[in-house]
Design a protein around this motif. Structure first.
Motif, mmCIF file in Angstrom:
data_model
loop_
_atom_site.group_PDB
_atom_site.id
_atom_site.type_symbol
_atom_site.label_atom_id
_atom_site.label_comp_id
_atom_site.label_asym_id
_atom_site.label_seq_id
_atom_site.Cartn_x
_atom_site.Cartn_y
_atom_site.Cartn_z
ATOM 1 N N ALA A 94 61.011 217.883 175.917
ATOM 2 C CA ALA A 94 61.456 218.181 174.504
ATOM 3 C C ALA A 94 62.375 216.310 174.208
ATOM 4 C CB ALA A 94 63.425 218.810 174.623
ATOM 5 N N VAL A 95 62.339 215.152 175.146
ATOM 6 C CA VAL A 95 62.802 214.283 174.491
ATOM 7 C C VAL A 95 61.777 213.455 173.445
ATOM 8 C CG1 VAL A 95 63.704 212.346 175.249
ATOM 9 C CG2 VAL A 95 65.010 213.766 176.196
ATOM 10 N N PRO A 96 60.468 213.211 174.687
ATOM 11 C CA PRO A 96 59.197 212.456 174.163
ATOM 12 C C PRO A 96 58.894 212.567 172.628
ATOM 13 C CG PRO A 96 59.345 212.931 176.742
ATOM 14 C CD PRO A 96 60.251 213.141 176.174
ATOM 15 N N LEU A 97 58.846 214.338 172.634
ATOM 16 C CA LEU A 97 58.690 215.560 171.722
ATOM 17 C C LEU A 97 59.575 215.084 170.694
ATOM 18 C CD1 LEU A 97 55.986 217.378 171.663
ATOM 19 C CD2 LEU A 97 57.693 219.492 172.180
ATOM 20 N N GLY A 98 60.554 215.821 170.703
ATOM 21 C CA GLY A 98 61.753 214.918 169.603
ATOM 22 C C GLY A 98 62.080 213.443 169.463
ATOM 23 N N LEU A 99 61.637 212.653 169.987
ATOM 24 C CA LEU A 99 61.071 211.450 169.065
ATOM 25 C C LEU A 99 60.433 211.256 168.512
ATOM 26 C CD1 LEU A 99 61.687 208.846 172.679
ATOM 27 C CD2 LEU A 99 63.589 209.300 170.522
ATOM 28 N N ALA A 100 58.869 212.320 168.931
ATOM 29 C CA ALA A 100 57.999 212.110 168.272
ATOM 30 C C ALA A 100 57.970 213.045 166.687
ATOM 31 C CB ALA A 100 56.504 213.132 168.829
ATOM 32 N N CYS A 101 59.161 213.931 166.936
ATOM 33 C CA CYS A 101 59.645 214.806 165.765
ATOM 34 C C CYS A 101 59.870 213.732 164.422
ATOM 35 C CB CYS A 101 60.097 216.060 165.607
ATOM 36 S SG CYS A 101 59.029 217.594 166.599
ATOM 37 N N VAL A 102 60.799 212.946 164.946
ATOM 38 C CA VAL A 102 61.900 212.283 164.258
ATOM 39 C C VAL A 102 60.613 211.098 163.265
ATOM 40 C CG1 VAL A 102 63.790 210.465 164.243
ATOM 41 C CG2 VAL A 102 63.557 212.240 165.701
ATOM 42 N N ARG A 103 59.806 210.429 163.973
ATOM 43 C CA ARG A 103 58.959 209.729 163.535
ATOM 44 C C ARG A 103 57.793 210.126 162.775
ATOM 45 N NH1 ARG A 103 57.083 204.238 166.841
ATOM 46 N NH2 ARG A 103 59.423 204.476 166.161
ATOM 47 N N TRP A 104 57.553 211.609 163.175
ATOM 48 C CA TRP A 104 56.665 212.602 162.065
ATOM 49 C C TRP A 104 56.896 213.258 161.616
ATOM 50 C CZ3 TRP A 104 54.521 210.340 167.354
ATOM 51 C CH2 TRP A 104 53.794 208.500 166.982
ATOM 52 N N PRO A 105 58.173 213.556 160.723
ATOM 53 C CA PRO A 105 58.878 214.687 159.943
ATOM 54 C C PRO A 105 58.092 216.239 160.549
ATOM 55 C CG PRO A 105 60.098 213.137 159.330
ATOM 56 C CD PRO A 105 58.590 211.864 159.832
ATOM 57 N N ARG A 106 56.734 215.471 159.625
ATOM 58 C CA ARG A 106 56.109 217.044 159.161
ATOM 59 C C ARG A 106 55.916 217.455 160.189
ATOM 60 N NH1 ARG A 106 51.364 216.452 155.330
ATOM 61 N NH2 ARG A 106 52.630 215.821 153.472
ATOM 62 N N LEU A 107 55.911 217.433 161.636
ATOM 63 C CA LEU A 107 55.607 217.808 163.106
ATOM 64 C C LEU A 107 56.571 218.746 163.844
ATOM 65 C CD1 LEU A 107 53.351 216.100 165.209
ATOM 66 C CD2 LEU A 107 54.874 215.296 165.754
ATOM 67 N N TYR A 108 58.405 218.451 162.781
ATOM 68 C CA TYR A 108 59.077 219.242 163.046
ATOM 69 C C TYR A 108 59.141 220.866 162.053
ATOM 70 C CZ TYR A 108 63.852 220.703 164.424
ATOM 71 O OH TYR A 108 64.647 221.053 164.989
ATOM 72 N N GLN A 109 59.130 221.401 161.346
ATOM 73 C CA GLN A 109 58.565 222.333 161.295
ATOM 74 C C GLN A 109 58.123 223.185 161.910
ATOM 75 O OE1 GLN A 109 61.351 223.882 160.204
ATOM 76 N NE2 GLN A 109 62.395 222.883 159.158
ATOM 77 N N PRO A 110 56.192 222.678 161.268
ATOM 78 C CA PRO A 110 55.759 223.509 162.910
ATOM 79 C C PRO A 110 55.955 223.860 164.057
ATOM 80 C CG PRO A 110 54.670 221.814 162.062
ATOM 81 C CD PRO A 110 55.710 222.054 161.488
ATOM 82 N N LEU A 111 56.175 222.872 164.368
ATOM 83 C CA LEU A 111 56.677 222.501 166.290
ATOM 84 C C LEU A 111 58.066 223.657 166.212
ATOM 85 C CD1 LEU A 111 56.628 219.356 167.838
ATOM 86 C CD2 LEU A 111 55.585 220.959 168.876
ATOM 87 N N ALA A 112 58.867 223.612 165.384
ATOM 88 C CA ALA A 112 59.959 223.919 165.691
ATOM 89 C C ALA A 112 60.207 225.610 165.578
ATOM 90 C CB ALA A 112 61.698 223.641 164.768
#
Lengths: 231, 221
Positions: free
Chosen positions: B41-59
């Motif tokens: 979750a931590v690397p994935l979360g870092l990626a989501c903060v850096r590329w915010p477009r990633l967050y909605q679909p992943l969440a």
């Protein structure tokens, strides 16, 4: 054997097409059991949640309930309830209700307590009674949060009802448990797949309902999953 | 079940070693997935903060995963991981843990004020140094809050694994039910709740050690 073969065996079995073990019948059973548990839980939890949320008293009950409800093992509650009360539908409903009620109570209380205090004051100021403020102002404002709680409870009940097939409850869990007992994988997997589909469908229905209860301006803001909701 | 008491204390006294072994097995099955979940979750979360477009679909994806009934997921994995193996139970529990920890990681990383981030850069911190010395420590209260939810849920979910042959303390429920003997069931419920309580307390302690400031500000509960 592969997935397609398994599923083909499951869906084409004559027993699964008609009679008491028919897929349609099992889905209906699952929905009725889950609906009953959810309805009883709502009757018990929602009034308490309204009261706690509106008065702000007894919030410690909310905190305690969240913790306890998360820590209790469903399989343990189900087996114990049946040993103590016997195999009838009511005995199995008790643990289902016990697990569905806390998220409902918490979400109702949080939703009501989350109403903008200024809006509440304004409603009192124009002369509404407490009852009118609660049902006319706080309840509509709390609906999206409360419905998120109903969704959590519904998904939890669907999962627990599956587990409860172990102690003799009907529904889709029958396929999973009976298949495991007789080492009949197609039945187990078919049942599991149907449970997954039912859970996802429930999620979608509630997502839609929550969207409909949001005020139009809020609909743009998509809700992200939160720790509070994950139960 | 007439005349059978709820708890026969001598059974518990006779089976202390057995109960300890089951508790340890349960702790491994339930908590190792939470640790792996954190590492994912931590690397994935870092990626989501850096590329915010990633967050909605992943969440959204993990939200759906979290809602899948555990027994169904265990069963679907059996053809790949085998019946009565630890993996059948631990793989789904890892996914549930990520589903809880990803949003808390993202919330935690986003809670670092922009001014603090810029101050760190101005003091000469590189991206890696800033991450380990500023951003991750600031996220600790959020991470421990997420870990508490994930660990407690994982401990109670792991018991369901008994139905597919590997559920630690969950085995006590099957055993007690098959013999119409409530003592093991009661012991199992109490031990699962105790394991959850102790884990929860340890995580609160960990937060106080790693983030002593969080108690005053109340961040991450």
């Amino acid at each position: 054997m592969n997935w397609l073969n398994w599923l083909n065996t499951f869906f084409s079995a004559p027993d699964h097409r008609s009679g008491p073990d028919a897929i349609v019948h099992r889905i209906a059973e699952h929905l009725v059991i889950s609906g009953e548990a959810l309805a009883i839980a709502a009757v018990l939890a929602v009034p308490v949640g309204l009261l706690i949320g509106y008065t702000g008293r007894g919030t410690f009950v909310v905190t305690a309930l969240t913790g306890v409800a998360r820590a209790l093992p469903t399989l343990g509650l189900v087996t114990l309830a049946v040993l103590l009360a016997g195999v009838d539908d009511l005995a199995v409903l008790i643990p289902l209700v016990a697990l569905a009620a806390p998220p409902l109570l918490v979400a109702t209380a949080e939703g009501i307590a989350g109403t903008d205090p200024e809006v509440r004051d304004a409603a009192r100021g124009i002369g509404l009674t407490h009852r009118q403020v609660l049902f006319g102002v706080c309840v509509p404002a709390a609906l999206p949060t409360a419905l998120a709680g109903v969704r959590t409870s519904a998904v939890q009940v669907i999962a627990t009802a599956t587990v409860a097939a172990y102690v003799g409850l009907g529904g889709l869990g029958r396929y999973v448990i009976d298949g495991l007992a007789t080492r009949n994988f197609p039945t187990t997997l078919g049942g599991a797949l149907l449970v997954v589909l039912l859970a996802v469908a429930t999620q979608l229905v509630f997502a839609l309902l929550i969207r409909l209860t949001l005020p139009p301006g809020e609909r743009v803001r998509r809700s992200a999953p939160s720790t509070k909701e994950a139960l | 079940m007439d005349g059978e008491p709820l708890v026969r204390w001598h059974w518990i006294g006779d089976h202390l070693g057995y109960l300890r072994d089951l508790t340890l097995d349960h702790a491994v099955i339930a908590l190792v997935p939470v640790l792996i979940g954190l590492l994912v979750a931590v690397p994935l979360g870092l990626a989501c903060v850096r590329w915010p477009r990633l967050y909605q679909p992943l969440a959204g994806l993990f939200n759906v995963v979290y809602a899948l009934p555990s027994l169904a997921v265990f069963v679907v994995l059996i053809p790949y991981t085998g019946l009565a193996t630890r993996a059948t139970v631990m793989v789904p529990l890892t996914f549930y843990a990520v589903a809880v920890l990803l949003p808390t990681t993202v919330d935690g990383l986003r809670a670092v004020p922009e001014a603090v981030r810029q101050a760190a850069t101005a003091m000469g911190y590189g991206p890696w140094h800033r991450l380990t010395a500023v951003e991750l420590p600031a996220a600790v209260p959020f991470l421990t809050a997420g870990l508490r939810v994930a660990a407690v849920a994982s401990i109670s979910l792991a018991a369901v694994g008994a139905l597919v042959g590997r559920g630690g303390l969950g085995y006590l429920f099957i055993d007690g039910f098959q013999r119409t003997f409530p003592t093991p069931i009661v012991a199992g419920i109490v031990l699962v709740a105790l394991l959850a309580l102790v884990t929860d307390l340890l995580l609160v302690l960990l937060r106080r050690l790693l983030a002593p400031w969080a108690r005053r500000t109340g961040a991450g509960r």
